[in-house]
Enzyme design. Structure first.
Site, mmCIF file in Angstrom:
data_model
loop_
_atom_site.group_PDB
_atom_site.id
_atom_site.type_symbol
_atom_site.label_atom_id
_atom_site.label_comp_id
_atom_site.label_asym_id
_atom_site.label_seq_id
_atom_site.Cartn_x
_atom_site.Cartn_y
_atom_site.Cartn_z
ATOM 1 N N ASP A 68 8.732 -1.090 7.357
ATOM 2 C CA ASP A 68 7.690 -0.104 7.114
ATOM 3 C C ASP A 68 6.293 -0.689 7.259
ATOM 4 O OD1 ASP A 68 9.543 1.849 6.703
ATOM 5 O OD2 ASP A 68 9.159 2.115 4.558
ATOM 6 N N ARG A 73 1.179 -0.635 10.574
ATOM 7 C CA ARG A 73 0.240 -1.214 11.543
ATOM 8 C C ARG A 73 0.243 -0.403 12.824
ATOM 9 N NH1 ARG A 73 2.417 -7.034 11.680
ATOM 10 N NH2 ARG A 73 1.746 -6.845 13.837
ATOM 11 N N ASN A 175 -0.274 5.924 4.194
ATOM 12 C CA ASN A 175 0.327 5.823 2.860
ATOM 13 C C ASN A 175 -0.666 6.132 1.743
ATOM 14 O OD1 ASN A 175 2.992 5.320 3.346
ATOM 15 N ND2 ASN A 175 2.956 3.168 2.757
ATOM 16 N N ASP A 205 -5.667 -0.621 -14.124
ATOM 17 C CA ASP A 205 -5.486 -1.706 -13.164
ATOM 18 C C ASP A 205 -5.823 -1.246 -11.756
ATOM 19 O OD1 ASP A 205 -4.680 -3.355 -15.179
ATOM 20 O OD2 ASP A 205 -2.591 -3.530 -14.549
ATOM 21 N N ALA A 240 -1.358 1.731 -14.843
ATOM 22 C CA ALA A 240 -1.592 1.109 -16.151
ATOM 23 C C ALA A 240 -2.938 1.517 -16.742
ATOM 24 C CB ALA A 240 -1.493 -0.414 -16.049
ATOM 25 N N GLN A 275 -4.048 -2.915 3.220
ATOM 26 C CA GLN A 275 -4.989 -3.841 3.843
ATOM 27 C C GLN A 275 -6.315 -3.809 3.088
ATOM 28 O OE1 GLN A 275 -4.579 -5.782 6.742
ATOM 29 N NE2 GLN A 275 -2.421 -5.213 6.842
#
Length: 352
Positions: A68, A73, A175, A205, A240, A275
């Protein structure tokens, strides 16, 4: 469809991907199709998606050979050129790739002869208070053990720029877009806006906005819902959070999600499909929304997303549900659906 130029995105760390690439090149040579590798980092750096596909001769089909991550990419490249993308499954927990290695040539034949379905997947894009860049002190830390970073984001020239609406960035995400803390002891504090209205100020977080495709990635690991990839939604999920309300919020496709870094927040990293693309400080903001175009994915037949979900996630039946009987059949109906159900997406037989 006519295939004249193929671009390959190959996972260089897997011997099976290298072998699969040889099969693609042989098929291209046999059919007089130009074939080039793209996103291979030979020069020790990376270019923008537009530069990479231009250097590969603007392929009309992008073939990814890996899991995946490799598909993501390739999707970034294909989206920039409105090319079709075909994913060969060489990964471990793949939701995006489809074609097994043994069927590469047959899959390419199917694409060339038009025996395929074209699935359109929702993409995200964004505006920001400023261009995203990675400071040198952060780059030195994040580069360890990874490939070269992508170049700084560019500004779209076809959009209105400036003022309180910020700058439109020339980026796409299949995504998710994630705002996450950089220091272990300094959480991200941000105001979260949906459709222009403040939802709440979070300390967490990370804060992420996912597509339906990305709902089975980081968002799922953070407790977010599984969403059909055919849906058109934005999924906001806090990671979180230091607050009672820790649920995801599913927004409509025309409802943007804004994240504004608050005064006492630590610095926050912005990642797009995993990324690292920039670092924000107090007062900076990003706005994430559905891109006007869709990623075109080649499918050789109907995708059994829920069957794949059951298999990939190793879903098992509740012991109490099957203790005194037999498990539920995968699909108990063998005949065609009645007319009032014919418009629904249903399996074609008992095997699902």
């Amino acid at each position: 469809m006519t295939v004249e130029r193929v671009g390959m995105v190959v996972h260089g760390g897997r011997p099976e991907a290298t072998e699969a690439a040889r099969s693609v090149r042989a098929w291209c040579e046999a059919h007089g199709v130009v074939c080039r590798d793209i996103d291979v980092w030979h020069d020790g750096g990376r270019r923008s998606a537009r530069q990479e596909v231009a250097a590969a001769g603007d392929p009309d089909l992008v073939v990814t050979l890996g899991g995946d991550g490799t598909f993501l990419r390739g999707a970034r490249l294909a989206a920039s050129a409105d090319a079709l993308v075909l994913g060969v499954d060489l990964g471990r927990v793949g939701f995006l790739t489809e074609v097994p290695m043994a069927r590469i040539r047959a899959a390419l034949d199917a694409v060339r002869e038009g025996r395929l379905d074209v699935e359109r997947r929702m993409l995200l894009t964004m505006r920001a208070s400023r261009r995203l860049e990675v400071p040198s002190d952060i780059e030195a830390v994040t580069k360890y053990g990874r490939g070269p970073l992508l170049p700084p984001t560019s500004v779209r020239s076809d959009c209105e720029t400036g003022g309180e609406w910020g700058v439109p960035l020339d980026v796409t995400a299949l995504n998710d877009v994630v705002l996450e803390k950089l220091a272990r002891d300094r959480q991200v504090s941000a105001g979260v806006y949906i459709a222009g209205r403040l939802l709440a100020s979070y300390s967490a977080d990370a804060l992420l906005v996912a597509t339906p495709t990305g709902s089975t990635a980081y968002s799922f690991a953070a407790g977010g819902p599984v969403v059909s990839p055919r849906a058109e939604t934005l999924v906001f999920t806090p990671v979180a959070p230091h607050m009672t309300f820790d649920r995801s919020v599913v927004a409509a496709p025309d409802e943007p999600v804004g994240l504004r870094v608050l005064e006492h927040s630590g610095r926050a990293a912005v990642s797009i499909d995993g990324q690292l693309r920039g670092v924000l400080g107090p007062g900076d903001w990003i706005g994430v929304y559905a891109a006007p175009h869709r990623l075109r994915v080649a499918r050789l037949g109907p995708v059994d997303f829920y069957g794949r979900l059951r298999h990939r996630m190793n879903l098992t039946d509740a012991p109490a549900a099957v203790a005194d009987g037999v498990p539920a059949p995968l699909w108990p109906v063998s005949g065609p659906p009645p007319g009032d159900l014919a418009h629904l997406a249903l399996p074609r037989g008992p095997a699902g």
